[in-house]
Design a protein around this motif. Structure first.
Motif, short mmCIF file in Angstrom:
data_model
loop_
_atom_site.label_atom_id
_atom_site.label_comp_id
_atom_site.label_asym_id
_atom_site.label_seq_id
_atom_site.Cartn_x
_atom_site.Cartn_y
_atom_site.Cartn_z
N ALA A 1 0.84 -1.20 0.00
CA ALA A 1 0.00 0.00 0.00
C ALA A 1 0.88 1.25 0.00
O ALA A 1 0.55 2.27 -0.66
N LYS A 2 2.00 1.20 0.71
CA LYS A 2 2.93 2.33 0.73
C LYS A 2 3.65 2.48 -0.61
O LYS A 2 3.86 3.60 -1.09
N ILE A 3 4.02 1.37 -1.20
CA ILE A 3 4.71 1.43 -2.50
C ILE A 3 3.79 2.02 -3.57
O ILE A 3 4.22 2.83 -4.41
N MET A 4 2.53 1.64 -3.55
CA MET A 4 1.59 2.11 -4.59
C MET A 4 1.27 3.58 -4.43
O MET A 4 0.66 4.19 -5.33
N GLN A 5 1.66 4.18 -3.30
CA GLN A 5 1.45 5.61 -3.09
C GLN A 5 2.61 6.45 -3.63
O GLN A 5 2.55 7.69 -3.60
N ILE A 6 3.66 5.83 -4.13
CA ILE A 6 4.78 6.57 -4.71
C ILE A 6 4.26 7.38 -5.91
O ILE A 6 3.55 6.84 -6.76
N PRO A 7 4.57 8.67 -5.99
CA PRO A 7 4.09 9.48 -7.12
C PRO A 7 4.50 8.89 -8.46
O PRO A 7 5.63 8.42 -8.64
N ASP A 8 3.55 8.87 -9.39
CA ASP A 8 3.78 8.37 -10.76
C ASP A 8 4.29 6.94 -10.78
O ASP A 8 5.13 6.57 -11.63
N ILE A 9 3.80 6.11 -9.86
CA ILE A 9 4.26 4.71 -9.80
C ILE A 9 4.00 3.99 -11.11
O ILE A 9 4.74 3.07 -11.49
N GLU A 10 2.99 4.43 -11.85
CA GLU A 10 2.65 3.77 -13.11
C GLU A 10 3.79 3.89 -14.13
O GLU A 10 3.99 2.98 -14.95
N SER A 11 4.54 4.99 -14.06
CA SER A 11 5.60 5.21 -15.04
C SER A 11 6.99 4.86 -14.52
O SER A 11 7.91 4.64 -15.31
N CYS A 12 7.13 4.82 -13.19
CA CYS A 12 8.48 4.59 -12.64
C CYS A 12 8.62 3.23 -11.95
O CYS A 12 9.62 2.98 -11.28
N TRP A 13 7.64 2.35 -12.12
CA TRP A 13 7.61 1.13 -11.32
C TRP A 13 8.81 0.21 -11.56
O TRP A 13 9.14 -0.60 -10.71
N GLN A 14 9.48 0.36 -12.68
CA GLN A 14 10.65 -0.50 -12.96
C GLN A 14 11.96 0.12 -12.49
O GLN A 14 13.01 -0.51 -12.59
N ASP A 15 11.91 1.35 -11.97
CA ASP A 15 13.14 2.04 -11.55
C ASP A 15 13.70 1.42 -10.26
O ASP A 15 12.96 0.92 -9.41
N ASP A 16 15.00 1.49 -10.14
CA ASP A 16 15.68 0.85 -9.01
C ASP A 16 15.21 1.38 -7.66
O ASP A 16 15.12 0.64 -6.68
N PHE A 17 14.92 2.71 -7.60
CA PHE A 17 14.60 3.29 -6.30
C PHE A 17 13.31 2.69 -5.71
O PHE A 17 13.15 2.63 -4.49
N VAL A 18 12.41 2.22 -6.57
CA VAL A 18 11.18 1.59 -6.09
C VAL A 18 11.52 0.32 -5.30
O VAL A 18 10.97 0.08 -4.21
N TYR A 19 12.44 -0.46 -5.81
CA TYR A 19 12.77 -1.74 -5.16
C TYR A 19 13.72 -1.54 -3.97
O TYR A 19 13.73 -2.37 -3.05
#
Length: 478
Positions: A441-459
């Motif tokens: 739920a916290k991860i999905m609140q990251i701004p623009d997660i739809e476009s940046c979901w593959q970026d390293d900072f997400v993981y």
């Protein structure tokens, strides 16, 4: 009227198993191989000679927990020859768009198997055991919960009578409508509840392509479970080896308001035609007479059963759906029942045939896990009927799958824990899954997660949250 008495052999342990469906047949095999004498009773005719599954789903989804139990009795490969792998969900949108979601990684799959077919194979195997006697068309009438004795009546070919069984122990493996459980309600301090779900179901069919062979027989992707998610209702389809698909329509039995679809308010043919054309337009050309089927069939109910204790007087025990009937939305009903049988066999070995200890461990070990998968199955209706068609939900699943690849020791998706980790108790999977839900739920609140979901900072963020959660849990344990 004839009376037959089956006495237990001297210095041997005699066990009665009520119910010769897949759970009862598997249980009989496991118990027989531990050296016990087994009388396996079934109120219906022999399923190898008669169709006894009308009104029930003819397909079941077999996953790793079920396979592990079948491997334990040496029948897994035989069953697999007549099963079809379903490696993914295929979601059909109202507008005809199709999306896919893999169930696991590599070649992980759940398997579509025939309920009647697996029952037949297990009965054949049970019949080969020297210390198993099969009795069909014998209806349970009485259980003595103090002695372990029971009575069965029969009325076959102008012959009426009853059989009295003198046994050491009884197992009720007689399904969601268990007679053993019903009789147990008359015993002291036996708690029982039955909760009907809002949804009921009917079965429909997608026939095979005529005059075709191989994969061409199938009108849709064959290695998939197909879902038409429509929020308050859904249609699913499981493949069969002959090229057909068995479809199940789940929908509320009664409407919450007049505009909502339900089995009760779809009574006119014109209404049913409109309902199918609006919601399942892409399926209409391939379904076999869905309107006539809908109009002619009575919707079957879905309900949950909870009982406590599973063991009465260290003489009578419930197993499978008799102990924990659940809704089918996680595909774990039979898998859980098979796991009951396998783990009971291990407990018998652990306690070296001391049945007081065996029953105590069986109740403690299995009930908490049956409660957990029952809860998960109930929750999964929302995932299947609503979330499986939601873009954010599908994105979350992609993120989880990638993180699992990066950190396989730290993160296994809930579905994989339940379906592909047969040695992980359901109760642990539920607890871990609840923690994962909070983290995601916290991860999905990251701004623009739809476009940046593959970026390293997400993981990196996901790893940080998992490590913090683990640290907090360790501190609480201390």
């Amino acid at each position: 009227m004839s009376v037959n008495v089956i006495s237990k052999p001297a210095n041997e342990t005699n066990i009665t198993v009520a119910g010769a469906g897949p759970i009862g047949a598997l249980l009989a095999i496991i118990l027989a191989r531990k050296g016990y004498n087994i009388n396996l009773f079934e109120s219906r005719p022999d399923s190898r000679q008669h169709d006894i599954y009308q009104g029930k789903s003819i397909n079941i989804a077999l996953s790793d927990r079920g396979w592990l139990a079948l491997e334990a009795v040496g029948i897994a490969e035989q069953v697999r020859k007549e099963a079809l792998p379903m490696k993914k969900r295929v979601m059909h949108g109202v507008d005809g768009t199709i999306t896919e979601q893999a169930y696991g990684k590599d070649d992980q799959a759940i398997w579509s198997v025939s309920r009647a077919g697996i029952n037949e194979q297990l009965l054949n195997l049970a019949e080969k055991e020297a210390n198993v006697e099969l009795h069909f068309e014998k209806r349970l009438t009485h259980v003595d919960f103090t002695t372990g004795c029971s009575s069965f009546s029969f009325d076959v070919a102008q012959s009426k009578g009853h059989i009295e069984i003198d046994a050491d122990y009884i197992f009720g493996a007689d399904g969601a409508f268990s007679k053993v459980r019903r009789l147990a309600q008359e015993t002291p301090r036996f708690s029982y509840s039955q909760s009907f779900m809002p949804q009921s179901y009917i079965e429909l069919t997608i026939p095979a392509n005529e005059n075709e062979t191989g994969d061409a027989r199938f009108k849709m992707e064959k290695e998939a479970l197909h879902i038409w998610p429509r929020k308050d209702f859904m249609l699913i389809a499981l493949p069969n080896p002959d090229g057909s698909f068995t479809c199940t329509l789940f929908m509320n039995y009664e409407s919450k308001h007049d505009e909502a679809y339900s089995f009760c308010n779809l009574t006119e043919r014109s209404q049913v035609v409109k309902f199918f054309n609006e919601n399942f337009a892409d399926a209409m050309p391939i379904l076999a007479d869905p309107i006539d089927d809908f109009m002619s069939k009575k919707a079957s109910p879905l309900f949950l059963v909870k009982v406590d204790p599973w063991v009465i007087n260290n003489k009578v025990a419930l197993i499978g759906d008799a102990a924990h009937a659940m809704v089918p939305y996680y595909g774990q009903g039979m898998n859980c029942g098979f796991e009951d049988c396998r783990e009971l066999g291990e407990i018998i070995d652990q306690y070296k045939g001391q049945w007081c200890d065996i029953f105590l461990a069986y109740q403690k070990q299995r009930k908490i896990n049956a409660d957990a998968i029952t809860e998960l199955a109930q929750r999964n209706f929302v995932e299947m009927s609503e979330l499986s068609g939601d873009s954010n939900f599908l994105l979350q699943k992609k993120i989880e799958a990638k993180f699992h690849q990066l950190q396989p020791e730290l993160w296994v998706p809930l579905y994989s824990m339940v379906t592909f980790c047969p040695h992980l108790p359901y109760s642990q999977a539920l607890a871990i899954g609840d923690q994962q839900k909070l983290i995601m739920a916290k991860i999905m609140q990251i701004p623009d997660i739809e476009s940046c979901w593959q970026d390293d900072f997400v993981y990196e963020k996901l790893l940080q949250l998992v490590q913090e959660n683990t640290k907090n849990k360790d501190n609480l344990d201390v």
